[in-house]
Each structure stands twice: as C-alpha cells, then as structure tokens.
Design a protein around this motif. Sequence first.
Motif, PDB file in Angstrom:
ATOM      1  N   GLU A  49       0.815  -1.212   0.000  1.00 20.29           N
ATOM      2  CA  GLU A  49       0.000   0.000   0.000  1.00 20.29           C
ATOM      3  C   GLU A  49       0.854   1.269   0.000  1.00 20.29           C
ATOM      4  N   ALA A  50       1.436   1.585  -1.134  1.00 18.78           N
ATOM      5  CA  ALA A  50       2.225   2.812  -1.273  1.00 18.78           C
ATOM      6  C   ALA A  50       1.301   4.030  -1.326  1.00 18.78           C
ATOM      7  N   GLU A  51       0.008   3.790  -1.523  1.00 17.01           N
ATOM      8  CA  GLU A  51      -0.959   4.884  -1.609  1.00 17.01           C
ATOM      9  C   GLU A  51      -1.008   5.703  -0.317  1.00 17.01           C
ATOM     10  N   ALA A  52      -0.607   5.098   0.780  1.00 24.57           N
ATOM     11  CA  ALA A  52      -0.677   5.774   2.068  1.00 24.57           C
ATOM     12  C   ALA A  52       0.319   6.926   2.160  1.00 24.57           C
ATOM     13  N   ALA A  53       1.373   6.885   1.353  1.00 24.56           N
ATOM     14  CA  ALA A  53       2.364   7.964   1.358  1.00 24.56           C
ATOM     15  C   ALA A  53       1.726   9.245   0.834  1.00 24.56           C
ATOM     16  N   ASN A  54       2.232  10.390   1.296  1.00 27.40           N
ATOM     17  CA  ASN A  54       1.707  11.675   0.858  1.00 27.40           C
ATOM     18  C   ASN A  54       2.224  11.986  -0.543  1.00 27.40           C
ATOM     19  N   PRO A  55       1.342  12.054  -1.549  1.00 32.65           N
ATOM     20  CA  PRO A  55       1.794  12.304  -2.924  1.00 32.65           C
ATOM     21  C   PRO A  55       2.398  13.696  -3.087  1.00 32.65           C
ATOM     22  N   LEU A  56       2.058  14.621  -2.192  1.00 30.82           N
ATOM     23  CA  LEU A  56       2.557  15.991  -2.315  1.00 30.82           C
ATOM     24  C   LEU A  56       3.997  16.155  -1.841  1.00 30.82           C
ATOM     25  N   GLU A  57       4.588  15.099  -1.283  1.00 30.96           N
ATOM     26  CA  GLU A  57       5.970  15.189  -0.807  1.00 30.96           C
ATOM     27  C   GLU A  57       6.942  15.560  -1.919  1.00 30.96           C
ATOM     28  N   VAL A  58       6.603  15.257  -3.172  1.00 34.65           N
ATOM     29  CA  VAL A  58       7.499  15.567  -4.287  1.00 34.65           C
ATOM     30  C   VAL A  58       7.488  17.052  -4.659  1.00 34.65           C
ATOM     31  N   LEU A  59       6.494  17.787  -4.179  1.00 29.40           N
ATOM     32  CA  LEU A  59       6.354  19.198  -4.545  1.00 29.40           C
ATOM     33  C   LEU A  59       7.131  20.129  -3.623  1.00 29.40           C
ATOM     34  N   PRO A  60       7.623  21.251  -4.162  1.00 28.74           N
ATOM     35  CA  PRO A  60       8.189  22.286  -3.294  1.00 28.74           C
ATOM     36  C   PRO A  60       7.099  22.803  -2.356  1.00 28.74           C
ATOM     37  N   GLU A  61       7.484  23.285  -1.188  1.00 26.30           N
ATOM     38  CA  GLU A  61       6.530  23.711  -0.155  1.00 26.30           C
ATOM     39  C   GLU A  61       5.485  24.701  -0.676  1.00 26.30           C
ATOM     40  N   ALA A  62       5.912  25.728  -1.399  1.00 23.74           N
ATOM     41  CA  ALA A  62       4.963  26.740  -1.891  1.00 23.74           C
ATOM     42  C   ALA A  62       3.917  26.124  -2.819  1.00 23.74           C
ATOM     43  N   MET A  63       4.337  25.156  -3.627  1.00 24.56           N
ATOM     44  CA  MET A  63       3.414  24.496  -4.540  1.00 24.56           C
ATOM     45  C   MET A  63       2.445  23.597  -3.773  1.00 24.56           C
ATOM     46  N   ARG A  64       2.933  22.969  -2.691  1.00 25.06           N
ATOM     47  CA  ARG A  64       2.060  22.132  -1.844  1.00 25.06           C
ATOM     48  C   ARG A  64       0.917  22.963  -1.281  1.00 25.06           C
ATOM     49  N   VAL A  65       1.266  24.141  -0.789  1.00 21.85           N
ATOM     50  CA  VAL A  65       0.256  25.031  -0.197  1.00 21.85           C
ATOM     51  C   VAL A  65      -0.748  25.452  -1.269  1.00 21.85           C
ATOM     52  N   ALA A  66      -0.262  25.813  -2.453  1.00 18.02           N
ATOM     53  CA  ALA A  66      -1.143  26.250  -3.531  1.00 18.02           C
ATOM     54  C   ALA A  66      -2.033  25.114  -4.036  1.00 18.02           C
ATOM     55  N   PHE A  67      -1.523  23.880  -4.013  1.00 19.98           N
ATOM     56  CA  PHE A  67      -2.275  22.738  -4.528  1.00 19.98           C
ATOM     57  C   PHE A  67      -3.385  22.320  -3.571  1.00 19.98           C
ATOM     58  N   GLY A  68      -3.128  22.447  -2.280  1.00 22.18           N
ATOM     59  CA  GLY A  68      -4.125  22.013  -1.291  1.00 22.18           C
ATOM     60  C   GLY A  68      -4.071  20.512  -1.081  1.00 22.18           C
ATOM     61  N   ARG A  69      -5.185  19.934  -0.691  1.00 21.94           N
ATOM     62  CA  ARG A  69      -5.262  18.492  -0.439  1.00 21.94           C
ATOM     63  C   ARG A  69      -5.326  17.749  -1.777  1.00 21.94           C
ATOM     64  N   ALA A  70      -4.580  16.677  -1.897  1.00 20.37           N
ATOM     65  CA  ALA A  70      -4.571  15.876  -3.123  1.00 20.37           C
ATOM     66  C   ALA A  70      -5.568  14.733  -2.988  1.00 20.37           C
ATOM     67  N   THR A  71      -6.468  14.633  -3.960  1.00 20.90           N
ATOM     68  CA  THR A  71      -7.440  13.546  -3.998  1.00 20.90           C
ATOM     69  C   THR A  71      -7.098  12.639  -5.175  1.00 20.90           C
ATOM     70  N   PHE A  72      -6.905  11.342  -4.887  1.00 21.49           N
ATOM     71  CA  PHE A  72      -6.552  10.388  -5.934  1.00 21.49           C
ATOM     72  C   PHE A  72      -7.646  10.334  -7.000  1.00 21.49           C
ATOM     73  N   VAL A  73      -7.211  10.389  -8.278  1.00 23.67           N
ATOM     74  CA  VAL A  73      -8.144  10.289  -9.399  1.00 23.67           C
ATOM     75  C   VAL A  73      -7.995   8.931 -10.077  1.00 23.67           C
ATOM     76  N   MET A  74      -6.759   8.610 -10.518  1.00 21.27           N
ATOM     77  CA  MET A  74      -6.540   7.332 -11.196  1.00 21.27           C
ATOM     78  C   MET A  74      -5.058   7.084 -11.406  1.00 21.27           C
ATOM     79  N   ASP A  75      -4.747   5.832 -11.732  1.00 19.21           N
ATOM     80  CA  ASP A  75      -3.420   5.454 -12.187  1.00 19.21           C
ATOM     81  C   ASP A  75      -3.488   5.376 -13.701  1.00 19.21           C
ATOM     82  N   LEU A  76      -2.380   5.722 -14.346  1.00 23.55           N
ATOM     83  CA  LEU A  76      -2.365   5.766 -15.801  1.00 23.55           C
ATOM     84  C   LEU A  76      -1.016   5.282 -16.305  1.00 23.55           C
TER      85      LEU A  76
END
Length: 108
Positions: free
Chosen positions: A33-60
């Motif tokens: 279950e890698a889904e439990a990890a925070n997907p926003l960890e890859v983003l710079p802090e300012a971008m994390r704040v601007a993006f808000g909460r990430a909701t899973f849509v799909m794998d592609l």
Amino acid sequence: MSTVSTMHCSIFKSSKKDEMYLYIARPEATDNEAEAANPLEVLPEAMRVAFGRATFVMDLELTESRKLARVNVMHVIDSIETKGFFIQVPPEGLINPNAVAPEGLRGA
C-alpha cells in the motif's frame, strides 16, 4: 529526450483549484500500500500550499503514443523524469470564459 518507453503514474486533483492535477511517477504495479504515502511530498513547499489536499483520481500508463486531453504526453513524462512531478493547470478559457481575446484573434 526521454528514453522511457512506458511510465506508470498516479494522478491527483487539487482541493483548491478546479481542473488542476498532479501527475507523479508510480512504481510498477505492486501489492503493498504505497498509496498511504503523501503524494505531495514531491512538490516544493509553496506548490504544496497552492495545490491544497490531493485527492486520488486514477493510475495511468504513459507511452509516447498515448494521447492526453490537454497536455502533450512527452512533456508529462519529461517533467516527471526531471522534477519528479507534473502539474496540469486549467486552460485560461476555463478560468474566465468571458475573457477578451488577444488582439490578433479578434474577429478571426
């Protein structure tokens, strides 16, 4: 240019802006279950704040031949390879459908 023939990614939508999506690399299909990890960890802090909460849509699965609705698949793959993520922002027309057309497009 990219040497990857296939890339698996996960797509998340922003809680703060309609039509904004985050694409991040996803390891080959695994059962843990890698889904439990925070997907926003890859983003710079300012971008994390601007993006808000990430909701899973799909794998592609991304390949050179795959067509995406609003972005060039090679730009997505290249960005994920070099930055670790790709942010898809809404087209200007969706933000303000009544915006005045640029000078060169009026009356065309």
